[in-house]
Design a protein around this motif. Structure first.
Motif, PDB file in Angstrom:
ATOM      1  N   PRO A 226      -1.584   5.887 -16.322  1.00 20.63           N
ATOM      2  CA  PRO A 226      -1.229   6.954 -15.386  1.00 20.63           C
ATOM      3  C   PRO A 226      -2.479   7.536 -14.725  1.00 20.63           C
ATOM      4  CG  PRO A 226      -0.103   7.227 -17.491  1.00 20.63           C
ATOM      5  CD  PRO A 226      -1.139   6.178 -17.697  1.00 20.63           C
ATOM      6  N   ILE A 227      -2.359   7.874 -13.437  1.00 20.53           N
ATOM      7  CA  ILE A 227      -3.426   8.544 -12.699  1.00 20.53           C
ATOM      8  C   ILE A 227      -2.923   9.940 -12.355  1.00 20.53           C
ATOM      9  CG2 ILE A 227      -4.844   8.511 -10.610  1.00 20.53           C
ATOM     10  CD1 ILE A 227      -4.467   5.478 -10.561  1.00 20.53           C
ATOM     11  N   LEU A 228      -3.639  10.951 -12.747  1.00 17.33           N
ATOM     12  CA  LEU A 228      -3.179  12.319 -12.588  1.00 17.33           C
ATOM     13  C   LEU A 228      -3.751  12.955 -11.331  1.00 17.33           C
ATOM     14  CD1 LEU A 228      -3.485  13.514 -16.286  1.00 17.33           C
ATOM     15  CD2 LEU A 228      -1.638  12.251 -15.165  1.00 17.33           C
ATOM     16  N   GLY A 229      -2.967  13.890 -10.743  1.00 20.45           N
ATOM     17  CA  GLY A 229      -3.399  14.587  -9.537  1.00 20.45           C
ATOM     18  C   GLY A 229      -2.769  13.973  -8.300  1.00 20.45           C
ATOM     19  N   GLY A 230      -2.225  14.819  -7.410  1.00 21.01           N
ATOM     20  CA  GLY A 230      -1.570  14.319  -6.208  1.00 21.01           C
ATOM     21  C   GLY A 230      -0.216  13.719  -6.508  1.00 21.01           C
ATOM     22  N   ALA A 231       0.295  12.928  -5.559  1.00 17.55           N
ATOM     23  CA  ALA A 231       1.577  12.264  -5.770  1.00 17.55           C
ATOM     24  C   ALA A 231       1.467  11.329  -6.967  1.00 17.55           C
ATOM     25  CB  ALA A 231       1.970  11.484  -4.516  1.00 17.55           C
ATOM     26  N   PRO A 232       2.540  11.198  -7.769  1.00 16.01           N
ATOM     27  CA  PRO A 232       2.444  10.396  -8.993  1.00 16.01           C
ATOM     28  C   PRO A 232       2.117   8.936  -8.709  1.00 16.01           C
ATOM     29  CG  PRO A 232       4.735  10.947  -8.498  1.00 16.01           C
ATOM     30  CD  PRO A 232       3.879  11.764  -7.581  1.00 16.01           C
ATOM     31  N   LYS A 233       1.196   8.392  -9.490  1.00 12.84           N
ATOM     32  CA  LYS A 233       0.868   6.978  -9.378  1.00 12.84           C
ATOM     33  C   LYS A 233       0.238   6.515 -10.678  1.00 12.84           C
ATOM     34  CE  LYS A 233      -3.634   7.660  -7.112  1.00 12.84           C
ATOM     35  NZ  LYS A 233      -4.501   7.244  -5.963  1.00 12.84           N
ATOM     36  N   CYS A 234       0.160   5.204 -10.823  1.00 12.78           N
ATOM     37  CA  CYS A 234      -0.448   4.598 -11.991  1.00 12.78           C
ATOM     38  C   CYS A 234      -1.242   3.386 -11.525  1.00 12.78           C
ATOM     39  CB  CYS A 234       0.621   4.174 -13.004  1.00 12.78           C
ATOM     40  SG  CYS A 234       1.754   2.894 -12.370  1.00 12.78           S
ATOM     41  N   LYS A 235      -1.969   2.778 -12.446  1.00 12.11           N
ATOM     42  CA  LYS A 235      -2.680   1.552 -12.088  1.00 12.11           C
ATOM     43  C   LYS A 235      -2.552   0.549 -13.223  1.00 12.11           C
ATOM     44  CE  LYS A 235      -7.339   2.903 -13.668  1.00 12.11           C
ATOM     45  NZ  LYS A 235      -8.739   3.134 -13.230  1.00 12.11           N
ATOM     46  N   ALA A 236      -2.826  -0.708 -12.901  1.00 16.25           N
ATOM     47  CA  ALA A 236      -2.744  -1.788 -13.870  1.00 16.25           C
ATOM     48  C   ALA A 236      -3.681  -2.908 -13.426  1.00 16.25           C
ATOM     49  CB  ALA A 236      -1.304  -2.309 -13.980  1.00 16.25           C
ATOM     50  N   PRO A 237      -4.094  -3.765 -14.352  1.00 13.60           N
ATOM     51  CA  PRO A 237      -4.989  -4.860 -13.975  1.00 13.60           C
ATOM     52  C   PRO A 237      -4.290  -6.009 -13.262  1.00 13.60           C
ATOM     53  CG  PRO A 237      -4.510  -4.954 -16.317  1.00 13.60           C
ATOM     54  CD  PRO A 237      -3.908  -3.669 -15.808  1.00 13.60           C
ATOM     55  N   ARG A 238      -2.964  -6.095 -13.471  1.00 16.45           N
ATOM     56  CA  ARG A 238      -2.240  -7.239 -12.891  1.00 16.45           C
ATOM     57  C   ARG A 238      -0.750  -6.925 -12.806  1.00 16.45           C
ATOM     58  NH1 ARG A 238      -3.803  -8.001 -17.892  1.00 16.45           N
ATOM     59  NH2 ARG A 238      -5.729  -8.958 -17.160  1.00 16.45           N
ATOM     60  N   VAL A 239      -0.040  -7.753 -12.056  1.00 20.42           N
ATOM     61  CA  VAL A 239       1.421  -7.657 -11.944  1.00 20.42           C
ATOM     62  C   VAL A 239       2.039  -8.656 -12.909  1.00 20.42           C
ATOM     63  CG1 VAL A 239       3.362  -8.138 -10.397  1.00 20.42           C
ATOM     64  CG2 VAL A 239       1.424  -6.798  -9.585  1.00 20.42           C
ATOM     65  N   ALA A 240       3.034  -8.225 -13.668  1.00 20.08           N
ATOM     66  CA  ALA A 240       3.626  -9.070 -14.702  1.00 20.08           C
ATOM     67  C   ALA A 240       4.823  -9.879 -14.214  1.00 20.08           C
ATOM     68  CB  ALA A 240       4.041  -8.217 -15.899  1.00 20.08           C
ATOM     69  N   THR A 241       5.545  -9.373 -13.204  1.00 15.36           N
ATOM     70  CA  THR A 241       6.670 -10.111 -12.632  1.00 15.36           C
ATOM     71  C   THR A 241       6.487 -10.162 -11.115  1.00 15.36           C
ATOM     72  OG1 THR A 241       8.057  -8.130 -12.427  1.00 15.36           O
ATOM     73  CG2 THR A 241       8.236  -9.380 -14.469  1.00 15.36           C
ATOM     74  N   PRO A 242       6.977 -11.201 -10.443  1.00 12.94           N
ATOM     75  CA  PRO A 242       6.705 -11.385  -9.013  1.00 12.94           C
ATOM     76  C   PRO A 242       7.143 -10.200  -8.152  1.00 12.94           C
ATOM     77  CG  PRO A 242       7.610 -13.383  -9.957  1.00 12.94           C
ATOM     78  CD  PRO A 242       7.746 -12.324 -11.008  1.00 12.94           C
ATOM     79  N   CYS A 243       6.385  -9.957  -7.088  1.00 12.04           N
ATOM     80  CA  CYS A 243       6.692  -8.890  -6.138  1.00 12.04           C
ATOM     81  C   CYS A 243       8.041  -9.163  -5.464  1.00 12.04           C
ATOM     82  CB  CYS A 243       5.608  -8.813  -5.069  1.00 12.04           C
ATOM     83  SG  CYS A 243       3.956  -8.441  -5.707  1.00 12.04           S
ATOM     84  N   ARG A 244       8.885  -8.116  -5.367  1.00  7.09           N
ATOM     85  CA  ARG A 244      10.216  -8.253  -4.799  1.00  7.09           C
ATOM     86  C   ARG A 244      10.402  -7.231  -3.680  1.00  7.09           C
ATOM     87  NH1 ARG A 244      10.618  -7.213  -9.999  1.00  7.09           N
ATOM     88  NH2 ARG A 244      11.947  -5.389  -9.759  1.00  7.09           N
TER      89      ARG A 244
END
Length: 257
Positions: A226-244
């Protein structure tokens, strides 16, 4: 007040503003997406189940079950059961059973029974029933539960806003069917150093205001930060399932790549 001109599409709204209309009534189909930008002394009224995004110094009056997302110095008056999410220095006046979500330096004036969700310590709120969201959890599982994110088999479904070419503002391609991976991953709760996502397509738009396309992706909860501050968002090193590809409301769609 001057009799309003009724519009139902983005093209009709743009034409009415260009023609110098002083009062415009938006009554678009549910699920459609209308953008209002600064338009001098024009007043825009959004009714029924319209979804509106207001930028610059635009003025919007929201009634019924309208949903408005306000950025920059936009001003929104919310009545009935309207829902307003305010970012930057947007100003909101809320009445009736309206719901307001205040981020950044938003200014909110609310009647006593209006629910105001405060997501920033910099927001200025007078009146209403304030619900404090300034202490977001940093634990990935708790963060997903807090934002109502769907999690299945350890994979969270989060969202990305991109342009026509499926590329983010930072140059990463999220083309349908791909599995993007960050070259600059940094394991912390700070912005930067990874792929960034939001709990919903609308919230992802806060980080890409010119977005024309949205994607749902799966991210391993074990990798999510989780990234705190502002509109809610998070980050990750990679995507686990294909973009849809999805709509601004998160509904799956078929599109040409």
């Amino acid at each position: 007040m001057t009799d309003p001109i009724t519009v139902t599409t983005q093209a009709e709204l743009d034409a009415a503003i260009a023609a110098g209309a002083r009062v415009i009534d938006i009554r678009s189909e549910p699920g459609s997406y209308i953008t209002v930008r600064a338009c001098d002394s024009t007043t825009v009224m959004a009714c029924d189940s319209t979804t509106v995004t207001a930028y610059d110094s635009a003025t919007v009056m929201a009634c019924d079950s309208t949903t408005v997302t306000a950025y920059d110095s936009a001003t929104v008056t919310a009545c009935d059961s309207a829902t307003v999410t305010a970012y930057d220095s947007a100003t909101v006046a809320a009445y009736g059973s309206a719901t307001v979500r205040a981020h950044d330096s938003a200014t909110v004036t609310a009647r006593p029974r209006v629910a105001v969700h405060c997501h920033s310590r910099r927001a200025s709120i007078v009146g209403g029933v304030i619900i404090d969201h300034t202490q977001e959890p940093t634990d990935p599982d708790a963060w997903c539960a807090y934002h109502g994110i769907e999690v299945a088999d350890g994979v969270a479904t989060v969202y990305k806003a991109v342009g026509d070419n499926w590329i983010s503002p930072h140059g990463t391609s999220y083309a349908p069917g791909t599995l993007p991976e960050a070259a600059d991953w940094r394991d912390d709760n700070d912005c930067g150093g990874g792929l960034h996502f939001s709990p919903s397509p609308a919230e992802a738009t806060a980080y890409h205001r010119e977005a024309t396309r949205w994607l749902a992706v799966g991210v391993s909860v074990a990798d999510l930060r989780p990234i705190l501050g502002g509109a809610p968002k998070c980050k990750a090193p990679r995507v686990a399932t294909p973009c849809r590809p999805v709509t601004i409301d998160g509904d799956p769609i078929e599109v040409q790549s």
